[in-house]
Design an enzyme around this catalytic site. Structure first.
Site, PDB file in Angstrom:
ATOM      1  N   ASN A   1     128.968  85.480  69.953  1.00  0.00           N
ATOM      2  CA  ASN A   1     127.562  85.038  68.933  1.00  0.00           C
ATOM      3  C   ASN A   1     127.398  83.783  68.623  1.00  0.00           C
ATOM      4  O   ASN A   1     128.679  83.826  67.922  1.00  0.00           O
ATOM      5  CB  ASN A   1     127.787  86.029  68.361  1.00  0.00           C
ATOM      6  N   GLU A   2     127.044  82.901  69.384  1.00  0.00           N
ATOM      7  CA  GLU A   2     127.163  81.913  69.668  1.00  0.00           C
ATOM      8  C   GLU A   2     125.930  81.287  68.116  1.00  0.00           C
ATOM      9  O   GLU A   2     125.541  81.921  67.685  1.00  0.00           O
ATOM     10  CB  GLU A   2     126.389  81.220  70.408  1.00  0.00           C
TER      11      GLU A   2
END
Ligand code: F6R
Length: 623
Positions: free
Chosen positions: A161-162
């Site tokens: 989850n950038e």
């Protein structure tokens, strides 16, 4: 588990446990998993684990395997859901997370294959949405994750989850951040080979777990850990969302704790025992935050910035400033091997014996040139007997393109004299076909790995030559742990230490230079340092031998941590930059080495010390 918080942890918004080492943190978490599995067994239910990949969980998985083998912990009643998988990689790909999990855990425990779940990296693009929806459903159908294990990326990601991932995000395909791809570059032998996409559980998926444990090791993670633990909840650091989970916690080692307020600025959160190093740190911090040289700090500055304790114990400011200024001043020395016939009371290295036998250990071939190229040059120039040892071959860093270049030249040379170049031509053809058959991501067969090691040897020789270091001063050790392993999964063995013991016995160094263990404990430099420590126990030196630590890929040393600062002139810096150009496989961080050296010089300048062009810095290792 919500341990009681002390005042010193007031800035921390998630319970954070700091352990002595990653091994002890991993052992504590593994024990908790054991208890969870046993409790679930007693209820006649399966334990559901959420699992992560990467270097961080490796010591934890090793401990689970040990609990299985030695303490009979069974995983027959465990289901697992992994966080993510690279998009485009099949389960047999050496860098796929499926393969990683089999190598690191599943193949060594009794978990039924049917209980293992990972997102698929090869699902057709138009099926991704449905695949992700089903993954969510499967997690819910299993009763939800009981304990989610996490690592943290330097972008603050959990799973993949950038930055920008929302709190509600679910399992989906995402584009990997540039920093994440840089961090994976060594695994894939070049950033350009790292997949661009991955399928990952979302932040929302992760937060549904009943309990969450995030592990982080090494200084490289310290900054992002502090932002996630002490900063605002923000989608710019997805790990910060754990602040909203009542049963989440961080387990970190000393390195990863370094930017937390209670470690970095302890005087802001409670009483401090003012050791010399803590004092030096506080004064440098004050000077830095006020942008005023050390000698100009006043009593008021100390009082108004939380350092009244220090002032009353060691003040007035005038005296304290001078003392710290002198300490910093004494770290500066252009004589890394000691200055012969000089009073060495306040010099970092002793004057005698002269010349010294200086052993420069480079975990991977390029490390020493990157971090102490100018010091190497200086040691040689000042007449010391320098021995530069490349501890591992570094072959995994060399790109296919380099091997291809070599084989193609050889092949072309063969055309000039086909009869006498027969064997060489066949060799070149073999290499080229190996390259083709293994493909961009395939594991290198031994013959190819050997060639890549030779390419890097050549580069090290070239760069040493640029620094004026004769070839006969260079030794290639090819430690076995590297030859047998892959990045993130290396395992040190007794034979590695044995090689170093032999080297120490033969060379009998007066001083040793090596990277320390500030980085990830599974990194090549940390493993090499660990092997040296073992070797020094087995083969203690006859006389005194100083061990100087230099920083490799990690953050540069801060002035308050430096015990020896080696000034570099503009010309010497150019020489170092030239030596670095001889390597084709430097990472973007390594290419910045000379800038890092200039940064250290600027930091000294800001403290009010001499203004040098650049500085290479070292810390004395206290065993
Ligand atoms: C891996 C994962 C990632 C890693 C993170 C840290 O499944 O989801 O979030 O935990 O990138 O990686 P390492 O541990 O290699 O530093």
């Amino acid at each position: 588990m919500n341990p009681r918080r002390s005042a010193s942890e007031a800035h921390e918004k998630i319970p954070t446990l700091i352990f002595d080492s990653s091994a002890s943190a991993a052992a504590s978490l593994a024990r908790e998993v054991k208890e969870l599995i046993e409790a679930k067994n007693r209820e006649g239910k399966a334990a559901v684990l959420g699992l992560a990949t990467g270097s961080t969980p490796v010591p934890f998985y090793r401990e689970l395997i040990r609990l299985h083998r030695e303490e009979g912990l069974s995983f027959a009643n465990v289901s697992s859901f992994n966080l993510d998988e690279y998009f485009g990689l099949g389960p047999d790909h050496p860098e796929s997370y499926y393969r990683f999990m089999c190598d690191q855990l599943f193949d060594h425990i009794d978990i039924p294959k049917a209980n293992i779940h990972l997102p698929s990296g090869t699902v057709a693009s138009d099926q991704v949405f449905e695949h992700c929806r089903q993954y969510e459903e499967m997690i819910d159908a299993a009763g939800g994750v009981d304990l989610q294990i996490l690592g943290i990326g330097r972008t603050g990601h959990i799973g993949f989850n950038e930055p920008g991932s929302s709190r509600e995000s679910l399992t989906r395909r995402i584009t990997l951040d540039r920093i994440t791809r840089q961090d994976a570059a060594a695994d894939f032998r070049g950033e350009e080979n790292v997949p661009r996409f991955a399928i990952t559980m979302g932040v929302g998926t992760i937060l549904r777990a009943k309990k969450i444990a995030l592990m982080a090791w090494g200084e490289n993670k310290a900054g992002v850990v502090a932002r996630a633990v002490e900063g605002e909840v923000t989608d710019a650091v997805s790990a910060s969302f754990l602040q909203e989970h009542p049963q989440s916690r961080y387990l970190i080692d000393q390195g990863a704790s370094r930017e937390l307020t209670r470690v970095k600025l302890p005087w802001l959160v409670g009483p401090v025992r003012w050791s010399p190093q803590e004092t030096r740190r506080a004064v440098c911090w004050l000077s830095n935050s006020l942008k005023r040289p050390v000698l100009k700090l006043t009593d008021e500055d100390y009082n108004e910035h939380g350092l009244s304790d220090l002032l009353s114990e060691q003040g007035p400011a005038y005296q304290l400033n001078i003392r710290i200024f002198n300490q910093l001043q004494h770290t500066l020395s252009g004589w890394p091997g000691g200055k012969p016939n000089a009073d060495d009371t306040f010099r970092p290295e002793r004057a005698n014996p002269y010349p010294k036998r200086a052993l420069v250990l480079s975990p991977e071939p390029q490390d020493a040139t990157v971090s102490m190229g100018s010091t190497l040059d200086r040691l040689r120039e000042q007449g010391h007997e320098v021995k530069l040892v490349s501890m591992t071959s570094g072959s995994l860093r060399v790109s296919d393109a380099e091997a291809d270049k070599f084989a193609s030249i050889l092949l072309e040379l063969g055309i000039t004299a086909p009869a006498s170049w027969k064997e060489q031509t066949e060799y070149a053809q073999r290499i080229l076909s190996l390259l083709e058959s293994k493909g961009a991501f395939g594991e290198d067969p031994l013959e190819l790995r050997k060639l890549k090691a030779l390419v890097l040897r050549g580069e090290l020789r070239d760069s040493a030559q640029a620094l004026g270091l004769p070839q006969d001063r260079i030794t290639f050790m090819d430690l076995p742990f590297y030859e047998k392993g892959r990045y993130r999964r290396f395992k040190l063995e007794a034979e590695d230490t044995a090689h170093i013991v032999q080297l120490l016995r033969e060379f009998q160094p007066h001083q040793i230079y090596i990277t320390g263990d500030a980085a990830d404990p599974s990194s090549v430099s940390a493993l090499c340092f660990r092997a040296l420590k073992e070797a020094l126990k087995e083969a203690p030196s006859d006389g005194p031998c100083s061990v100087w630590l230099y920083r490799g890929k990690e953050k540069a040393l801060e002035p308050w941590e430096i015990d020896m600062a080696m000034p570099i002139s503009p010309m010497q810096l150019e020489l170092k930059a030239r030596a670095l150009t001889r390597y084709t496989s430097l990472t973007s961080m390594e290419l910045e080495a000379t800038k890092t050296n200039q940064g250290t010089a600027q930091a000294y300048d800001s403290l009010g010390l001499a203004n040098y062009e650049a500085i290479e810095s070292f810390q004395r290792w206290q065993s």
